[in-house]
Design an enzyme around this catalytic site. Structure first.
Site, PDB file in Angstrom:
ATOM      1  N   LEU A 133       0.825  -1.195   0.000  1.00  0.00           N
ATOM      2  CA  LEU A 133       0.000   0.000   0.000  1.00  0.00           C
ATOM      3  C   LEU A 133       0.870   1.259   0.000  1.00  0.00           C
ATOM      4  O   LEU A 133       0.714   2.128  -0.844  1.00  0.00           O
ATOM      5  CB  LEU A 133      -0.941  -0.004   1.219  1.00  0.00           C
ATOM      6  CG  LEU A 133      -1.823   1.224   1.415  1.00  0.00           C
ATOM      7  CD1 LEU A 133      -2.757   1.429   0.223  1.00  0.00           C
ATOM      8  CD2 LEU A 133      -2.617   1.103   2.721  1.00  0.00           C
ATOM      9  N   ILE A 165       7.861  -2.223   2.351  1.00  0.00           N
ATOM     10  CA  ILE A 165       7.141  -3.478   2.179  1.00  0.00           C
ATOM     11  C   ILE A 165       7.818  -4.583   2.986  1.00  0.00           C
ATOM     12  O   ILE A 165       8.935  -5.014   2.672  1.00  0.00           O
ATOM     13  CB  ILE A 165       7.063  -3.875   0.695  1.00  0.00           C
ATOM     14  CG1 ILE A 165       6.469  -2.732  -0.134  1.00  0.00           C
ATOM     15  CG2 ILE A 165       6.247  -5.154   0.532  1.00  0.00           C
ATOM     16  CD1 ILE A 165       5.120  -2.240   0.345  1.00  0.00           C
ATOM     17  N   GLN A 343      15.855  -0.250  31.872  1.00  0.00           N
ATOM     18  CA  GLN A 343      16.207   0.453  33.112  1.00  0.00           C
ATOM     19  C   GLN A 343      16.393  -0.526  34.264  1.00  0.00           C
ATOM     20  O   GLN A 343      17.321  -0.389  35.071  1.00  0.00           O
ATOM     21  CB  GLN A 343      15.124   1.476  33.448  1.00  0.00           C
ATOM     22  CG  GLN A 343      15.460   2.379  34.624  1.00  0.00           C
ATOM     23  CD  GLN A 343      16.569   3.368  34.298  1.00  0.00           C
ATOM     24  OE1 GLN A 343      16.789   3.687  33.136  1.00  0.00           O
ATOM     25  NE2 GLN A 343      17.268   3.831  35.320  1.00  0.00           N
ATOM     26  N   GLY A 346      19.659  -2.157  34.340  1.00  0.00           N
ATOM     27  CA  GLY A 346      20.800  -1.264  34.529  1.00  0.00           C
ATOM     28  C   GLY A 346      21.739  -1.298  33.334  1.00  0.00           C
ATOM     29  O   GLY A 346      21.309  -1.325  32.183  1.00  0.00           O
ATOM     30  N   GLU A 370       1.477   0.147   9.952  1.00  0.00           N
ATOM     31  CA  GLU A 370       0.024   0.007   9.776  1.00  0.00           C
ATOM     32  C   GLU A 370      -0.752   1.170  10.380  1.00  0.00           C
ATOM     33  O   GLU A 370      -1.775   0.991  11.051  1.00  0.00           O
ATOM     34  CB  GLU A 370      -0.454  -1.344  10.324  1.00  0.00           C
ATOM     35  CG  GLU A 370       0.221  -2.483   9.579  1.00  0.00           C
ATOM     36  CD  GLU A 370      -0.564  -3.766   9.586  1.00  0.00           C
ATOM     37  OE1 GLU A 370      -1.790  -3.739   9.781  1.00  0.00           O
ATOM     38  OE2 GLU A 370       0.059  -4.812   9.367  1.00  0.00           O
TER      39      GLU A 370
END
Length: 390
Positions: A133, A165, A343, A346, A370
């Site tokens: 598309l 694509i 996080q 660490g 999308e």
């Protein structure tokens, strides 16, 4: 610490068959995909053998009718299969979603003769599809596409370029939206194009920050000739077909996002239970426990949201707004959860020795594909304000 651990299927599923299917998928993913997922992604290797195995196992055909080789499973079940696959390797989960999207136009709008001729091979014959598309200058504004199809007797000649694509250059068939008239969205028609069609070529795959094993490439149509028997739906109906497919495809992206988020949570939880500081596991510290609790809550909320939208679809009710909500919330959740997982690990979270950084890089694209999450907000607001809103 493993990227994907064997866990019993403890969800409420509509049938015992669905429970057995999800158990099968989880076992298959653990055995066949998980052990090499990180290495294969880092090397940028496309897992064609995995898709062949999934096809042979009936996992590329789940939401389609048994009449044409499909599994005839409700979307509520199919999406949870996607989640399991994406939790192991997003390249595979998203690839199954894209293949399902590529089959949608033929299954939903093709003639009985077209479905009988093509669907069995597409659903269970080892073939892999792609959906065309977007273009270099038409992404969110999909109706402005310029790839053109011109009638030549009983054939159509396609010329133009498609962009971004998934499976570009490796797919066996492409569902292509092309312009057959100059009246905007009403001048677009859908075609089923073989992957080996003369005049069809793929550019080098894009160099991406994540999902390196999934080729994303431009496709060039240089006078590609297809018969009128490969036109899907009526002439000028293509944009309607595209929008119908995208509603379902957005649910696939939502499920994949929750899979990635769940994998990140599992990795973070495993690490915080093993890692000791100040004489005890860091999972004992309230600040980290709160972070894990928030991650788990967001994942459960996202899963509930995409399943609610899927049940609307299965009941034959409108679900466009709910699909946009699910795509928006689940992909934003994946980004938050994977960031928090890095996080929690660490310094190790920032290294490729642990999977958290890969999940974080992969989650980002889900907010884009999308329909960007900004587009999802527009879709949701339009439903809220009514069809006359701008």
């Amino acid at each position: 610490m493993t990227e994907y651990g064997p866990r019993p299927v403890d969800r409420i599923l509509p049938t015992e068959e669905a429970h057995d299917l999800l158990t099968l998928v989880r076992d298959l993913a653990e055995r066949e995909i998980a052990p090499s997922a990180a290495e294969e992604e880092e090397a940028g290797r496309f897992p064609r053998a995995v898709f062949t195995l999934l096809s042979e196992s009936g996992l590329l055909s789940l939401p389609y009718a048994e009449e044409f080789g499909g599994g005839e499973q409700p979307y509520e079940v199919y999406l949870q299969v996607l989640e399991e696959l994406a939790a192991v390797r997003l390249t595979v989960g998203l690839g199954v979603s894209v293949h399902t999207l590529a089959c949608h136009a033929l299954a939903g709008f093709g003639t009985k003769e077209q479905r009988a001729a093509h669907l069995p091979a597409m659903l269970g014959g080892g073939l892999l599809g792609a959906y065309c598309l977007s273009e270099p200058s038409s992404g969110s504004d999909a109706a402005s596409l310029t790839t053109r199809a011109v009638r030549d007797g009983d054939d159509w000649i396609l010329s133009g370029t498609k962009a971004w694509i998934t499976h570009g250059g490796v797919a066996d068939f492409y569902t292509v939206l092309a312009r057959t008239g100059d009246n905007g969205a009403r001048g677009i028609t859908a075609f089923l194009v073989p992957g080996d069609a003369e005049g069809l070529s793929a550019a080098a795959p894009e160099r991406k920050m994540g999902m390196k094993g999934s080729p994303t490439a431009q496709l060039h149509f240089d006078g590609v000739r297809v018969g009128d028997d490969r036109r899907l739906g009526e002439e000028g109906q293509g944009f309607t077909i595209a929008l119908a497919a995208l509603d379902s495809g957005r649910l696939g992206i939502a499920a994949c996002a929750i899979g990635v988020a769940q994998a990140a949570l599992d990795a973070a939880l495993g690490y915080t239970l093993e890692r000791r500081q100040f004489g005890r596991p860091i999972a004992d510290f309230q600040g980290l426990r709160f972070l894990l609790a928030d991650m788990a809550t967001q994942i459960e909320a996202g899963r509930a949201l995409y399943l609610a939208a899927a049940r609307l679809r299965d009941a034959g009710r409108p679900f466009s707004k709910e699909a946009a909500m699910a795509k928006l919330f689940c992909t934003d959740t994946a980004m938050r959860v994977t960031t928090d997982a890095v996080q929690l690990l660490g310094g190790y979270g920032y290294t490729q020795d642990f999977p958290a950084e890969r999940y974080m890089r992969e989650a980002k694209v889900l907010q884009i594909v999308e329909g960007t999450n900004q587009i999802q907000r527009m879709v949701i607001a339009r439903h809220l304000a009514g069809p006359e809103s701008r």
